[in-house]
Design a protein around this motif. Structure first.
Motif, PDB file in Angstrom:
ATOM      1  N   ASP A   1       0.801  -1.214   0.000  1.00 50.69           N
ATOM      2  CA  ASP A   1       0.000   0.000   0.000  1.00 50.69           C
ATOM      3  C   ASP A   1       0.840   1.273   0.000  1.00 50.69           C
ATOM      4  OD1 ASP A   1      -2.424  -1.374  -0.039  1.00 50.69           O
ATOM      5  OD2 ASP A   1      -2.508  -1.499   2.138  1.00 50.69           O
ATOM      6  N   SER A   2       2.145   1.160   0.312  1.00 47.46           N
ATOM      7  CA  SER A   2       3.013   2.337   0.308  1.00 47.46           C
ATOM      8  C   SER A   2       4.390   1.946  -0.214  1.00 47.46           C
ATOM      9  CB  SER A   2       3.147   2.922   1.711  1.00 47.46           C
ATOM     10  OG  SER A   2       3.914   2.060   2.530  1.00 47.46           O
ATOM     11  N   GLU A   3       5.150   2.953  -0.621  1.00 45.15           N
ATOM     12  CA  GLU A   3       6.503   2.692  -1.096  1.00 45.15           C
ATOM     13  C   GLU A   3       7.360   2.086   0.008  1.00 45.15           C
ATOM     14  OE1 GLU A   3      10.257   4.965  -3.243  1.00 45.15           O
ATOM     15  OE2 GLU A   3       8.620   6.153  -2.441  1.00 45.15           O
ATOM     16  N   GLY A   4       7.245   2.628   1.223  1.00 39.88           N
ATOM     17  CA  GLY A   4       8.040   2.128   2.342  1.00 39.88           C
ATOM     18  C   GLY A   4       7.720   0.684   2.690  1.00 39.88           C
ATOM     19  N   GLU A   5       6.439   0.357   2.756  1.00 41.84           N
ATOM     20  CA  GLU A   5       6.012  -1.009   3.057  1.00 41.84           C
ATOM     21  C   GLU A   5       6.541  -1.978   1.994  1.00 41.84           C
ATOM     22  OE1 GLU A   5       1.809  -2.959   4.199  1.00 41.84           O
ATOM     23  OE2 GLU A   5       1.825  -1.941   2.255  1.00 41.84           O
ATOM     24  N   THR A   6       6.440  -1.578   0.742  1.00 41.68           N
ATOM     25  CA  THR A   6       6.893  -2.432  -0.351  1.00 41.68           C
ATOM     26  C   THR A   6       8.404  -2.614  -0.301  1.00 41.68           C
ATOM     27  OG1 THR A   6       5.036  -1.652  -1.674  1.00 41.68           O
ATOM     28  CG2 THR A   6       6.821  -2.722  -2.859  1.00 41.68           C
ATOM     29  N   ARG A   7       9.142  -1.548  -0.001  1.00 42.76           N
ATOM     30  CA  ARG A   7      10.608  -1.633   0.082  1.00 42.76           C
ATOM     31  C   ARG A   7      11.037  -2.577   1.206  1.00 42.76           C
ATOM     32  NH1 ARG A   7      11.839   3.192   1.557  1.00 42.76           N
ATOM     33  NH2 ARG A   7      11.698   4.088  -0.517  1.00 42.76           N
TER      34      ARG A   7
ATOM     35  N   GLU B   1       5.018   3.050  -8.238  1.00 40.67           N
ATOM     36  CA  GLU B   1       3.582   3.144  -8.051  1.00 40.67           C
ATOM     37  C   GLU B   1       2.879   2.606  -9.289  1.00 40.67           C
ATOM     38  OE1 GLU B   1       0.416   6.248  -6.123  1.00 40.67           O
ATOM     39  OE2 GLU B   1       2.244   7.046  -7.023  1.00 40.67           O
TER      40      GLU B   1
ATOM     41  N   PRO C   1      -3.743   2.858  -6.091  1.00 42.56           N
ATOM     42  CA  PRO C   1      -2.960   3.296  -4.936  1.00 42.56           C
ATOM     43  C   PRO C   1      -2.102   2.143  -4.391  1.00 42.56           C
ATOM     44  CG  PRO C   1      -5.198   2.846  -4.238  1.00 42.56           C
ATOM     45  CD  PRO C   1      -5.150   2.622  -5.736  1.00 42.56           C
ATOM     46  N   ARG C   2      -1.378   1.479  -5.269  1.00 39.58           N
ATOM     47  CA  ARG C   2      -0.545   0.323  -4.890  1.00 39.58           C
ATOM     48  C   ARG C   2       0.859   0.528  -5.425  1.00 39.58           C
ATOM     49  NH1 ARG C   2      -1.859  -3.470  -1.441  1.00 39.58           N
ATOM     50  NH2 ARG C   2      -1.083  -5.152  -2.690  1.00 39.58           N
ATOM     51  N   TRP C   3       1.814  -0.114  -4.770  1.00 38.95           N
ATOM     52  CA  TRP C   3       3.218  -0.072  -5.161  1.00 38.95           C
ATOM     53  C   TRP C   3       3.688  -1.478  -5.475  1.00 38.95           C
ATOM     54  CZ3 TRP C   3       6.360   4.356  -5.281  1.00 38.95           C
ATOM     55  CH2 TRP C   3       5.716   5.525  -4.907  1.00 38.95           C
TER      56      TRP C   3
END
Length: 61
Positions: free
Chosen positions: A10-16, A36, A41-43
């Motif tokens: 759901d966010s860049e940080g979470e995905t990283r 993105e 609203p997904r990464w």
């Protein structure tokens, strides 16, 4: 390209963070930074096995 692993969040940080965890667990290498997804609203981020063999060329299968 061969085998790739995909992480979505759901966010860049979470995905990283999850991409780093995946790479550590599988000995994989990230294929760039999270991006993105267009219109959502997904990464997404991708990785590949660190010791991925070179793909066979025609006649070498």
């Amino acid at each position: 390209m061969g085998v790739t692993y995909t992480v979505q969040g759901d966010s860049e940080g979470e995905t990283r963070v999850e991409l780093e965890r995946l790479c550590a667990a599988l000995g994989a290498e990230p294929l760039g930074r999270p991006a993105e997804l267009p219109g959502r609203p997904r990464w997404m981020a991708r990785a590949r096995p660190a010791s991925a063999p070179e793909p066979a060329t025609a006649g070498q299968e």
